[in-house]
Motif scaffolding. Structure first.
Motif, short mmCIF file in Angstrom:
data_model
loop_
_atom_site.label_atom_id
_atom_site.label_comp_id
_atom_site.label_asym_id
_atom_site.label_seq_id
_atom_site.Cartn_x
_atom_site.Cartn_y
_atom_site.Cartn_z
N ASP A 107 0.83 -1.21 -0.02
CA ASP A 107 0.11 0.13 0.10
C ASP A 107 1.10 1.29 -0.04
OD1 ASP A 107 -2.38 -1.48 0.16
OD2 ASP A 107 -2.29 -1.78 2.25
N GLY A 108 0.33 2.28 -0.39
CA GLY A 108 0.89 3.47 -0.38
C GLY A 108 2.07 3.73 -1.50
N GLU A 148 9.72 3.43 -1.64
CA GLU A 148 8.70 2.74 -0.78
C GLU A 148 8.72 1.01 -1.13
OE1 GLU A 148 6.21 4.72 -4.04
OE2 GLU A 148 8.05 4.76 -3.22
N TRP A 149 9.47 0.89 -2.19
CA TRP A 149 9.35 -0.57 -2.68
C TRP A 149 10.49 -1.43 -1.95
CZ3 TRP A 149 6.36 -2.42 -6.90
CH2 TRP A 149 5.58 -1.66 -7.63
N PRO A 150 9.88 -2.82 -1.76
CA PRO A 150 10.63 -3.82 -1.18
C PRO A 150 11.83 -4.15 -2.38
CG PRO A 150 8.84 -4.89 -1.93
CD PRO A 150 8.44 -3.36 -2.15
N ALA A 151 12.77 -5.00 -1.89
CA ALA A 151 13.95 -5.13 -2.92
C ALA A 151 13.49 -5.75 -4.53
CB ALA A 151 14.89 -6.29 -2.40
N LEU A 152 13.89 -5.04 -5.35
CA LEU A 152 13.62 -5.30 -6.76
C LEU A 152 14.21 -6.68 -7.18
CD1 LEU A 152 12.44 -2.60 -6.43
CD2 LEU A 152 13.08 -2.37 -9.10
N VAL A 153 13.72 -7.39 -8.16
CA VAL A 153 14.26 -8.76 -8.54
C VAL A 153 15.56 -8.49 -9.61
CG1 VAL A 153 14.06 -10.93 -9.54
CG2 VAL A 153 12.47 -9.92 -7.92
N ASP A 154 16.46 -8.89 -9.57
CA ASP A 154 17.72 -8.91 -10.58
C ASP A 154 17.20 -9.56 -11.73
OD1 ASP A 154 19.88 -8.43 -12.06
OD2 ASP A 154 21.31 -9.15 -10.81
N VAL A 155 16.90 -9.21 -12.99
CA VAL A 155 16.45 -10.39 -14.08
C VAL A 155 17.98 -11.04 -14.35
CG1 VAL A 155 15.84 -10.29 -16.53
CG2 VAL A 155 14.85 -8.41 -14.61
N GLY A 156 17.71 -12.09 -14.23
CA GLY A 156 18.66 -13.17 -14.77
C GLY A 156 20.08 -12.98 -14.12
N GLY A 157 19.92 -12.34 -13.01
CA GLY A 157 21.09 -12.35 -12.27
C GLY A 157 22.45 -11.62 -12.95
N HIS A 205 0.63 -2.49 -9.40
CA HIS A 205 1.81 -1.62 -9.47
C HIS A 205 2.85 -2.44 -9.87
CE1 HIS A 205 -0.98 0.52 -6.63
NE2 HIS A 205 -0.47 1.42 -7.16
N LEU A 206 3.59 -1.89 -10.89
CA LEU A 206 5.01 -2.39 -11.25
C LEU A 206 6.16 -1.26 -11.14
CD1 LEU A 206 6.65 -4.22 -13.28
CD2 LEU A 206 5.57 -3.05 -15.24
N ALA A 207 7.38 -1.70 -10.70
CA ALA A 207 8.56 -1.00 -10.50
C ALA A 207 9.55 -1.46 -11.22
CB ALA A 207 8.75 -0.75 -9.21
N VAL A 208 10.24 -0.73 -12.10
CA VAL A 208 11.44 -1.15 -12.73
C VAL A 208 12.87 -0.05 -12.62
CG1 VAL A 208 12.25 -1.54 -15.15
CG2 VAL A 208 9.98 -2.45 -14.77
N ARG A 209 13.75 -0.80 -12.53
CA ARG A 209 15.21 -0.04 -12.46
C ARG A 209 16.06 -0.39 -13.55
NH1 ARG A 209 16.15 -0.10 -7.41
NH2 ARG A 209 15.96 1.98 -6.83
N VAL A 210 16.46 0.40 -14.41
CA VAL A 210 17.36 0.04 -15.37
C VAL A 210 18.81 0.54 -14.94
CG1 VAL A 210 17.76 -0.30 -18.07
CG2 VAL A 210 15.42 0.02 -17.19
N SER A 211 19.62 -0.55 -14.74
CA SER A 211 20.91 0.17 -14.27
C SER A 211 21.88 0.21 -15.91
CB SER A 211 21.55 -0.83 -13.29
OG SER A 211 21.01 -1.05 -12.33
N ASP A 212 21.81 -0.69 -16.64
CA ASP A 212 22.98 -0.64 -17.83
C ASP A 212 22.52 0.40 -18.66
OD1 ASP A 212 24.86 -2.31 -19.56
OD2 ASP A 212 23.11 -1.87 -20.78
#
Length: 240
Positions: A31-32, A41-50, A66-73
């Protein structure tokens, strides 16, 4: 020749996608969630494919998911800013295409205008592509019109993307009522658009046949051959 090369590239992209395994998951409640592009506010995101290149998380809250994405590359950041991050629902009906939400969505007119403008070398063009997206590309969702949906709309769809120090971040809210209510469990797709795999459907053409590939929720993506970045994850879940 150009069409032939595009066909070859698309074949290899979709072949890699078919190798993905659908992961059965249960969506947690969070929530929130404020759709502002900040993921504090998000819990740990899942690293795609490690691979450490991009990560995601999918949750439910009230009448929405709700969807959250972080793109590091950096390369994938550019790809996401130019072609979009995709949330999709795989249709179980052969006569109906998958539902897709794509953002950022700098359309052809915006891209042409940017090519003709003087480029500021001090400006990150990823931010410009995001800022000049005039709406969300939507197709196949219930109660939501197909096509370019306004950033400010009355259908409950809201997405925000931004470029921060730790990468390109993305948050989306999709109403549960927009999903196929009679298709349970649902197969969901989350991915970075490479410019070939998720092409908008022309207005006067029928929707494409159902795709067999997609994305997933908070689990590592399926393994794949080395030297190939994982752009798509698949999830099977029931939305209550």
């Amino acid at each position: 020749m150009r069409l032939y090369l595009i066909s070859i590239v698309t074949f290899f992209i979709t072949s890699a996608a078919f190798a993905q395994k659908v992961q059965k998951v249960t969506l947690e409640t969070l929530d929130g969630v404020d759709i502002d592009g900040n993921l504090d506010e998000w819990p740990a995101l899942v690293d795609v494919g490690g691979e450490g290149l991009w990560s995601y998380q999918l949750v439910k809250s009230g009448d929405d998911i709700h969807l959250a994405v972080r793109v590091s590359d950096p390369l994938l950041q550019q790809m996401a800013a130019r072609n979009g991050i995709v949330f999709s629902v795989v249709s179980q009906k052969k006569s109906k295409g998958d539902a897709q939400l794509i953002f950022p969505f700098p359309d052809g007119e915006v891209k042409r205008a940017m090519r003709n403008e003087d480029v500021d070398p001090n400006r990150d063009n990823k931010e410009a592509l995001i800022e000049r997206s005039r709406g969300y590309y939507v197709q196949g969702f219930l109660h939501v019109p197909n096509g370019l949906l306004s950033l400010q709309n009355n259908y409950g769809v809201q997405v925000k993307a931004k470029v921060l120090a730790d990468g390109l971040t993305y948050e989306a809210r999709i109403p549960k009522r927009a999903l196929e209510e009679n298709e349970k469990p649902l197969v969901l797709k989350i991915g970075i658009n490479d410019g070939f795999s998720f092409l908008p459907v022309a207005k006067n053409r029928p929707m494409p046949a159902r795709s067999n590939y997609g994305y997933g929720y908070a689990r590592p993506a399926a393994t794949k051959s080395k030297n190939k970045q994982t752009l798509v994850v698949l999830l099977e879940t029931t939305i209550h």
